[in-house]
Write an enzyme that holds these catalytic residues in place. Structure first.
Site, PDB file in Angstrom:
ATOM      1  N   LYS A 237      77.205  96.200 -13.735  1.00  0.00           N
ATOM      2  CA  LYS A 237      75.974  94.663 -12.632  1.00  0.00           C
ATOM      3  C   LYS A 237      75.629  94.979 -11.719  1.00  0.00           C
ATOM      4  O   LYS A 237      74.742  95.853 -12.060  1.00  0.00           O
ATOM      5  CB  LYS A 237      77.589  93.791 -12.967  1.00  0.00           C
ATOM      6  CG  LYS A 237      77.967  93.833 -13.947  1.00  0.00           C
ATOM      7  CD  LYS A 237      78.300  92.050 -14.806  1.00  0.00           C
ATOM      8  CE  LYS A 237      78.530  91.965 -15.888  1.00  0.00           C
ATOM      9  NZ  LYS A 237      78.267  92.214 -17.433  1.00  0.00           N
TER      10      LYS A 237
ATOM     11  N   SER B 161      80.981  84.415 -16.110  1.00  0.00           N
ATOM     12  CA  SER B 161      79.857  84.807 -16.343  1.00  0.00           C
ATOM     13  C   SER B 161      79.140  83.484 -16.998  1.00  0.00           C
ATOM     14  O   SER B 161      77.589  83.211 -16.861  1.00  0.00           O
ATOM     15  CB  SER B 161      80.286  86.035 -17.103  1.00  0.00           C
ATOM     16  OG  SER B 161      80.668  86.303 -18.205  1.00  0.00           O
TER      17      SER B 161
ATOM     18  N   HIS C 220      81.418  90.328 -12.561  1.00  0.00           N
ATOM     19  CA  HIS C 220      80.130  89.200 -11.704  1.00  0.00           C
ATOM     20  C   HIS C 220      80.000  88.991  -9.998  1.00  0.00           C
ATOM     21  O   HIS C 220      79.379  88.232  -9.917  1.00  0.00           O
ATOM     22  CB  HIS C 220      79.621  88.132 -11.996  1.00  0.00           C
ATOM     23  CG  HIS C 220      79.758  88.515 -13.966  1.00  0.00           C
ATOM     24  ND1 HIS C 220      78.480  88.293 -13.741  1.00  0.00           N
ATOM     25  CD2 HIS C 220      80.680  88.025 -14.774  1.00  0.00           C
ATOM     26  CE1 HIS C 220      78.852  88.756 -15.414  1.00  0.00           C
ATOM     27  NE2 HIS C 220      79.944  89.008 -15.882  1.00  0.00           N
TER      28      HIS C 220
END
Ligand SMILES: Cc1ncc(COP(=O)(O)O)c(C=O)c1O
Length: 412
Positions: free
Chosen positions: A258, A199, A227
């Site tokens: 996320k 990330s 991610h």
């Protein structure tokens, strides 16, 4: 004469346990003394959409929220959460193994099994706790964890909690992984821990080679796909799916904070003994389960992410446009090519980074300021995370903001 209470206390003045943080306090004070807005104290007074909010009193485009698929304001996601709150109340007031498993905790685990096409799914209160719990429970004293040196803090904390031997290897270096694995005593328990997308820089791991090498050397493999979920891979299952090795991965860790757009963490697996982890994993057992509204919203979001090909394509387009545009402006980026929805802009130092962050905020753009120790190689980064709900026009506006701020600060 009797000693007063205050005399007794002053005689036993404690060592100030916060003194070790003095350098951080000083760095922060120096930064704020320069007149910069506090980059770690932003307030969203109103959130208008997945891509816009009123931040510190300004209408702001959000480019640092990891809300990749923009699910936070999805009508169905919100409706499911509202209905569950009406029917089941505001919270669970209990652990999953006692009174904290409601209908929607079961349902979100079913949604995860469908999404990943795997046999087992276990939901935690956060992704941090998923890593903490699964890693510490799998690898204990006498076992070995071989991990990328740039791993997320939750991975390192899981290693520390389990007390396994930690063997880090150079970031994304396949040979280094192999060398470390070959040095581990024969017969020892081995867990290779990798991430799909890292990330900080937004780069992708060479999972195809790494998973093969791990398996050849008798290790189990855990991949954190925080991610990449919902975005990378044919079904949005992540980098392991994209590189064709998902069937060889023993445990996938993920988060709802996320792409899913809510809060929570999980582990999915095909391991036949997986369910025993519910009884022995302390960060699962000894904490309250998430509210039913969050579970219902998450289950709806996960099922919608299974049919989101168009949004994914638009997110890739946004990532490519922003990457190419920033490069053309002369910014130094974390990757040569756009590899994910994260684009890291490398700043010369913390001071310039904070100035640039503030200049962008004044332009009406929020990005994440990241600095050591969270960043690799002592770098200061402005991390941009794109959303499938950013319009093409917004991406062009963002580029204009970077150009003006970069010139004003003297970075480009
Ligand atoms: C790679 C990785 N794993 C785990 C987490 C933790 O997720 P959560 O926000 O759900 O605690 C994060 C969050 O930043 C992350 O980047």
């Amino acid at each position: 004469m009797a000693t007063s209470m205050s005399e007794t206390l002053s005689a036993a003045e404690p060592v100030d346990l916060l003194a070790k943080f003095d350098p951080i306090i000083q760095t922060r004070e120096a930064l704020l003394a320069a007149g910069v807005e506090d980059p770690f104290n932003l307030v969203m007074e109103q959130v208008l959409s997945p891509t816009r909010a009123i931040c510190n009193g300004r209408d702001t485009i959000l480019l640092g929220t990891y809300n990749y698929m923009g699910m936070t304001f999805d009508d169905d996601v919100i409706a499911a959460g509202k209905a569950a709150m009406e029917d089941f109340g505001a919270g669970t007031t209990g652990s999953r193994v006692l009174n904290g498993t409601f209908r929607d905790h079961r349902d979100v685990e079913a949604a995860l099994r469908e999404f990943y096409a795997m046999d087992h799914a276990m939901v935690f209160s956060t992704g941090y706790q998923a890593n903490l719990g699964i890693i510490s429970t799998l690898a204990g004293k006498g076992d070995y964890i071989i991990l990328d040196i740039d791993s997320h803090a939750s991975i390192y904390d899981g290693c520390a909690m389990g007390k396994a031997e930690v063997v880090p290897f150079k970031h994304n270096d396949v040979e280094a992984l192999e060398k470390r694995l070959k040095r581990i005593p024969e017969g020892a328990g081995k867990l290779v821990v990798l991430e799909g997308v890292y990330s900080m820089m937004g780069d992708v791991a060479p999972l195809k080679e790494m998973v093969r090498i791990a398996k050849e050397n008798g290790a189990m493999v855990l991949v954190d796909e925080a991610h990449s979920m919902g975005f990378i891979g044919e079904h949005g299952r992540g980098v392991a799916e994209d590189q064709g090795v998902i069937d060889d991965v023993d445990f996938i860790i993920g988060t709802f904070s996320k792409s899913v757009g809510t809060v929570g963490g999980f582990c999915v697996s095909n391991h036949p003994k997986f369910e025993v982890l519910r009884l022995v994993c302390r960060p699962y057992v000894f904490t309250a389960a998430l509210p039913p509204s969050v579970m219902a919203s998450s289950a709806t979001s996960i099922r919608k992410l299974m049919h989101n090909g168009n949004k994914r394509a638009h997110l890739w387009e946004n990532s490519r446009t922003l990457h190419a545009g920033l490069r053309a402006l002369g910014f130094q980026l974390g990757t040569e090519t756009p590899q994910s929805a994260i684009i890291a802009v490398i700043m010369p130092d913390l001071e310039k980074g904070a100035m640039m962050w503030e200049a962008l905020l004044k332009e009406g753009l929020y990005v994440n300021l990241a600095r050591p120790p969270a960043t690799p190689a002592g770098m200061t980064l402005l991390r941009c995370s794109l959303c499938a709900e950013h319009s093409s026009e917004q991406v062009q506006t963002i580029l204009g903001m970077f150009e003006r701020a970069g010139k004003a600060i003297g970075i480009i």
